[in-house]
Design an enzyme around this catalytic site. Structure first.
Site, PDB file in Angstrom:
ATOM      1  N   GLN A  49       2.990  -9.241  13.268  1.00 43.05           N
ATOM      2  CA  GLN A  49       3.263  -8.208  14.104  1.00 43.05           C
ATOM      3  C   GLN A  49       1.773  -7.386  14.485  1.00 43.05           C
ATOM      4  O   GLN A  49       1.854  -6.279  14.851  1.00 43.05           O
ATOM      5  CB  GLN A  49       4.078  -7.035  13.225  1.00 43.05           C
ATOM      6  CG  GLN A  49       3.402  -6.504  12.049  1.00 43.05           C
ATOM      7  CD  GLN A  49       4.594  -5.832  11.242  1.00 43.05           C
ATOM      8  OE1 GLN A  49       5.420  -6.399  10.726  1.00 43.05           O
ATOM      9  NE2 GLN A  49       4.593  -4.531  11.477  1.00 43.05           N
ATOM     10  N   ASP A  66       7.789   5.651  12.501  1.00 49.29           N
ATOM     11  CA  ASP A  66       7.684   4.592  13.362  1.00 49.29           C
ATOM     12  C   ASP A  66       9.144   4.538  14.085  1.00 49.29           C
ATOM     13  O   ASP A  66       9.770   3.660  13.971  1.00 49.29           O
ATOM     14  CB  ASP A  66       7.432   3.314  12.467  1.00 49.29           C
ATOM     15  CG  ASP A  66       6.196   3.238  11.632  1.00 49.29           C
ATOM     16  OD1 ASP A  66       5.229   2.879  12.324  1.00 49.29           O
ATOM     17  OD2 ASP A  66       6.326   3.431  10.478  1.00 49.29           O
ATOM     18  N   HIS A 122       3.134   4.704  -0.735  1.00 49.32           N
ATOM     19  CA  HIS A 122       2.667   5.921  -0.785  1.00 49.32           C
ATOM     20  C   HIS A 122       4.037   6.817  -0.814  1.00 49.32           C
ATOM     21  O   HIS A 122       5.084   5.907  -0.916  1.00 49.32           O
ATOM     22  CB  HIS A 122       1.961   6.526   0.377  1.00 49.32           C
ATOM     23  CG  HIS A 122       2.703   6.171   1.949  1.00 49.32           C
ATOM     24  ND1 HIS A 122       3.576   6.764   2.372  1.00 49.32           N
ATOM     25  CD2 HIS A 122       1.841   5.324   2.592  1.00 49.32           C
ATOM     26  CE1 HIS A 122       3.810   6.252   3.480  1.00 49.32           C
ATOM     27  NE2 HIS A 122       3.053   5.396   3.984  1.00 49.32           N
ATOM     28  N   HIS A 125       6.960   5.856   1.422  1.00 49.96           N
ATOM     29  CA  HIS A 125       7.678   4.756   1.011  1.00 49.96           C
ATOM     30  C   HIS A 125       8.773   5.104  -0.287  1.00 49.96           C
ATOM     31  O   HIS A 125       9.964   4.724  -0.389  1.00 49.96           O
ATOM     32  CB  HIS A 125       7.037   3.451   0.473  1.00 49.96           C
ATOM     33  CG  HIS A 125       5.910   2.983   1.623  1.00 49.96           C
ATOM     34  ND1 HIS A 125       4.560   3.265   1.576  1.00 49.96           N
ATOM     35  CD2 HIS A 125       6.296   2.282   2.645  1.00 49.96           C
ATOM     36  CE1 HIS A 125       4.041   2.410   2.666  1.00 49.96           C
ATOM     37  NE2 HIS A 125       4.959   1.960   3.176  1.00 49.96           N
ATOM     38  N   ALA A 141       1.016  -1.193  -0.029  1.00 46.63           N
ATOM     39  CA  ALA A 141       0.178   0.214   0.140  1.00 46.63           C
ATOM     40  C   ALA A 141       0.946   1.307   0.075  1.00 46.63           C
ATOM     41  O   ALA A 141       0.669   2.171   0.873  1.00 46.63           O
ATOM     42  CB  ALA A 141      -0.807  -0.010   1.175  1.00 46.63           C
TER      43      ALA A 141
END
Ligand code: PAF
Length: 280
Positions: free
Chosen positions: A61, A150, A34, A37, A32
């Protein structure tokens, strides 16, 4: 662009490239894709000879079944985007290929993993450690790229890489934001129009919090952020913590001699968003 589904084939191919002296960059993703990335991929392309992107929604996870079920999957679009920006290699295995049998490894991730995401998503970082170590052993890159959105994941992966003595440089890449400040995330796709309009409040509030450090204590700023988001939107803050960016331990005052970061997790409807901001 070459697409690999089987780990042995990929490992063999990369060993051949490495024997020619080529530098391998690796961007692990759950697809997915975007612009966040693509920024990782572009940085890898600028610093390496060959860039490998993995696409795998890692079930181990996810501590929430619905989060796994609704996680966006768009392989055809992802491959087209990667092809367009000149990515060299994509590794897109299925679950059987990654987990021929259940992975029972328990990583001792220490205090880095017991706070914030670790507190609210039990088992999450163990799952991340399982898949990232598997991917590192398959790809064996020279450099691996991770987004700072993250932040806790980045800190934990950096620590595991050091602990397990992988000869891989972990490269942190700053968060990419939409024009209104919302941190790019695959989960943003799940926001309704109304939620999407509300979500920028998160980063706006974090930016104001940085200014407030001159007039409030650490604890007051933490409380202010939560109160501000709750009064200016219908979002629910799960946590907001101001911590030492290296140890992720809470700081007591603004004068501590360390890099200071504020990390937040917020529910926007049932979509869980995370973000962070440096205070110094
Ligand atoms: O950040 C992510 O997308 C995932 O946690 C990662 C690092 C690809 C592992 O599944």
């Amino acid at each position: 662009m070459e697409l690999f589904r089987k780990k042995e084939n990929l490992t063999q191919h990369i060993q051949t490239l490495k024997s020619k002296g080529l530098i391998i960059g690796f961007v692990p993703t759950m697809g997915a894709l975007h612009d966040g990335h693509l920024t990782l991929v572009r940085q890898a392309q600028a610093e390496c000879d060959v860039v490998v992107v993995s696409i795998f929604v890692n079930p181990t996870q996810f501590n929430n079944k619905d989060d796994l079920r609704f996680y966006p999957r768009k392989e055809a679009e992802d491959l087209a985007m990667l092809e367009k920006i000149g990515c060299n290699i994509v590794f897109a295995p299925d679950e059987k290929e990654m987990y021929p049998e259940p992975d029972t490894r328990q990583f001792n991730l220490g205090p880095l993993a017991s706070t914030m995401e670790g507190e609210f998503r039990p088992g999450h970082f163990n799952g991340v450690a399982q898949v990232v170590t598997k991917l590192f052993e398959i790809v064996q890159p020279h450099k691996a790229y991770f987004g700072q959105k993250d932040f806790q994941q980045l800190a934990i992966i950096t620590a595991i890489t050091k602990e397990l003595k992988y000869p891989i440089e972990i490269v942190p890449v700053p968060t990419v934001r939409e024009q209104d400040g919302l941190a790019m995330s695959s989960r943003n796709e799940r926001l309704t129009q109304e939620q999407r309009a509300m979500a920028p409040v998160i980063y706006k509030t974090l930016k104001s919090a940085v200014e407030l450090q001159h007039s409030m204590t650490v604890e007051e700023v933490e409380q202010w952020v939560i109160h501000q988001i709750h009064t200016s939107s219908t979002m629910k803050v799960e946590y907001f913590k101001i911590v030492n960016a290296e140890t992720l331990r809470p700081i007591r005052n603004w004068h501590e001699k360390c890099k200071i970061i504020g990390c937040i997790a917020v529910y926007c409807g049932d979509v869980r968003l995370i973000d962070n901001i440096f205070f110094n």
